[in-house]
Scaffold this active site. Structure first.
Site, PDB file in Angstrom:
ATOM      1  CG  ASP A  76      -8.524   1.160   3.483  1.00 22.86           C
ATOM      2  OD1 ASP A  76      -9.305   0.362   2.924  1.00 22.86           O
ATOM      3  OD2 ASP A  76      -7.291   1.004   3.494  1.00 22.86           O
ATOM      4  N   GLY A 134      -1.707   1.026  10.217  1.00 23.16           N
ATOM      5  CA  GLY A 134      -2.253   1.582   8.979  1.00 23.16           C
ATOM      6  C   GLY A 134      -3.756   1.771   9.047  1.00 23.16           C
ATOM      7  CE  LYS A 191      -4.363  -1.595   1.987  1.00 23.88           C
ATOM      8  NZ  LYS A 191      -5.364  -1.276   3.021  1.00 23.88           N
TER       9      LYS A 191
HETATM   10  P1  ATR Z   1      -2.534  -2.454  10.478  1.00 20.02           P
HETATM   11  O1  ATR Z   1      -1.733  -1.742   9.439  1.00 20.02           O
HETATM   12  O2  ATR Z   1      -3.422  -3.528   9.941  1.00 20.02           O
HETATM   13  O3  ATR Z   1      -3.274  -1.511  11.362  1.00 20.02           O
HETATM   14  P2  ATR Z   1      -0.253  -2.910  12.243  1.00 20.02           P
HETATM   15  O4  ATR Z   1       0.474  -1.725  11.730  1.00 20.02           O
HETATM   16  O5  ATR Z   1       0.507  -4.185  12.413  1.00 20.02           O
HETATM   17  O6  ATR Z   1      -1.469  -3.303  11.313  1.00 20.02           O
HETATM   18  O7  ATR Z   1      -0.973  -2.505  13.603  1.00 20.02           O
HETATM   19  C1  ATR Z   1      -1.521  -3.453  14.437  1.00 20.02           C
HETATM   20  C2  ATR Z   1      -2.096  -2.743  15.636  1.00 20.02           C
HETATM   21  O8  ATR Z   1      -2.553  -3.723  16.572  1.00 20.02           O
HETATM   22  C3  ATR Z   1      -1.069  -1.892  16.364  1.00 20.02           C
HETATM   23  O9  ATR Z   1      -1.715  -0.777  16.936  1.00 20.02           O
HETATM   24  C4  ATR Z   1      -0.576  -2.855  17.453  1.00 20.02           C
HETATM   25  O10 ATR Z   1      -0.015  -2.247  18.586  1.00 20.02           O
HETATM   26  P3  ATR Z   1       1.575  -1.878  18.597  1.00 20.02           P
HETATM   27  O11 ATR Z   1       1.708  -0.608  17.810  1.00 20.02           O
HETATM   28  O12 ATR Z   1       1.899  -1.726  20.026  1.00 20.02           O
HETATM   29  O13 ATR Z   1       2.269  -3.045  17.957  1.00 20.02           O
HETATM   30  C5  ATR Z   1      -1.873  -3.538  17.820  1.00 20.02           C
HETATM   31  N1  ATR Z   1      -1.631  -4.829  18.479  1.00 20.02           N
HETATM   32  C6  ATR Z   1      -1.281  -5.983  17.907  1.00 20.02           C
HETATM   33  N2  ATR Z   1      -1.144  -6.968  18.844  1.00 20.02           N
HETATM   34  C7  ATR Z   1      -1.436  -6.382  20.046  1.00 20.02           C
HETATM   35  C8  ATR Z   1      -1.485  -6.848  21.402  1.00 20.02           C
HETATM   36  N3  ATR Z   1      -1.218  -8.120  21.700  1.00 20.02           N
HETATM   37  N4  ATR Z   1      -1.823  -5.967  22.379  1.00 20.02           N
HETATM   38  C9  ATR Z   1      -2.105  -4.686  22.072  1.00 20.02           C
HETATM   39  N5  ATR Z   1      -2.081  -4.177  20.801  1.00 20.02           N
HETATM   40  C10 ATR Z   1      -1.755  -5.013  19.815  1.00 20.02           C
END
Ligand code: ATR
Length: 274
Positions: A102, A131, A65
């Protein structure tokens, strides 16, 4: 025949073909929608050859993206601010155009499923800073939401988003997410928590006002623990599949010339594949 595709790496999991092929059949359009698995180091070349491959445009999914936005000659404001594109088309001049739909998809879905969501609204809470959060923040700010509490496990990522999206964003500690809900007319989960194979989102909804809306961008499963807890409290719950369906509308219209409708039949058709 008009042809479009979704470009990803991997691309097998993408639901976009199911949506676009449904509409092609429904509106009797002589068109096709393919899946294209393109490795990151081959993306620029692939986008340069879209026309030669017979495509009028494409959707772009992970991990392309950001690179798709960089490759485009023209981009809409949403794509530029969000920093990523999900919809591409070739202009009359053959130039690559990029958009991010989105934010549009998120807003159209919440508007459709919970039309009162922003009546007298003071603040909302957004969980996550990836994202998906960027798209949601863009949509909320454009819709005029005055105050957005943003909580993320890694606070620095939320702080970085507050710098991009400005003063309506107030970063709060991840640990404070439950207690801060009292001020919020809507709660939006943009983290991957609750997705099949991931831990559920742990949050206490008790402080949310009775007329609050809870929405999850996770759609697999359709009914996450967050949404069923919201429903059990009598709150309005909006699932994440509608965002996926609505974000597909502008691309389909651009490529195939018909503005398609998001209907319960389409939703049922996609749900059957989850
Ligand atoms: P996307 O682009 O699909 O939003 P991403 O950039 O991988 O994907 O973001 C995933 C989100 O889920 C992030 O906000 C992440 O928190 P971090 O920035 O701290 O990594 C959150 N996330 C994923 N697993 C998590 C967990 N176990 N507890 C809390 N937040 C989580």
């Amino acid at each position: 025949m008009l042809r479009a595709c979704v470009i990803g790496w991997p691309v097998e999991h993408s639901r976009s073909p199911i949506i676009h092929r449904y509409w092609l059949a429904k509106y009797g359009i002589d068109g096709a929608y393919d899946k294209e698995a393109v490795a990151p180091d081959a993306l620029a070349e692939f986008l340069g050859s879209l026309k030669r491959c017979g495509y009028v445009g494409a959707n772009v999914t992970l991990p392309h993206k950001e690179a798709a936005l960089a490759a485009a000659r023209v981009a809409d404001e949403a794509a530029v601010t969000i920093g990523a594109a999900n919809t591409l088309w070739l202009g009359l001049d053959g130039d690559l155009h990029a958009a991010n739909t989105d934010a549009y998809g998120f807003m159209r879905n919440i508007d459709a499923e919970a039309p009162q969501w922003n009546e007298g609204l003071d603040a909302v809470m957004v969980l996550g800073a990836g994202g998906a959060a960027r798209a949601v923040l863009f949509g909320l700010i454009e819709a005029g939401v005055p105050r957005i509490l943003l909580a993320n496990r890694t606070r620095a990522r939320a702080d970085a988003l507050a710098k991009v999206f400005g003063p309506s964003i107030e970063v709060i500690d991840w640990e404070k997410r439950s207690e801060a809900l009292g001020a919020c007319g809507a709660l939006i989960n943009t983290t991957s928590l609750g997705m099949t194979g991931q831990a559920p989102l742990d949050i206490d909804l008790a402080a949310l006002p009775a007329d609050a809306v809870v929405t999850d961008i996770v759609y697999n499963p359709l009914e996450t623990k967050l949404l069923s807890e919201a429903r059990a409290r009598g709150l309005t719950a909006v699932d994440g599949l509608g965002m996926l369906l609505h974000q597909a509308v502008p691309g389909f219209e651009r490529w195939f010339g018909v503005r398609p409708e998001v209907t319960p039949e389409l939703k049922a058709h996609v749900v059957a594949t989850l």
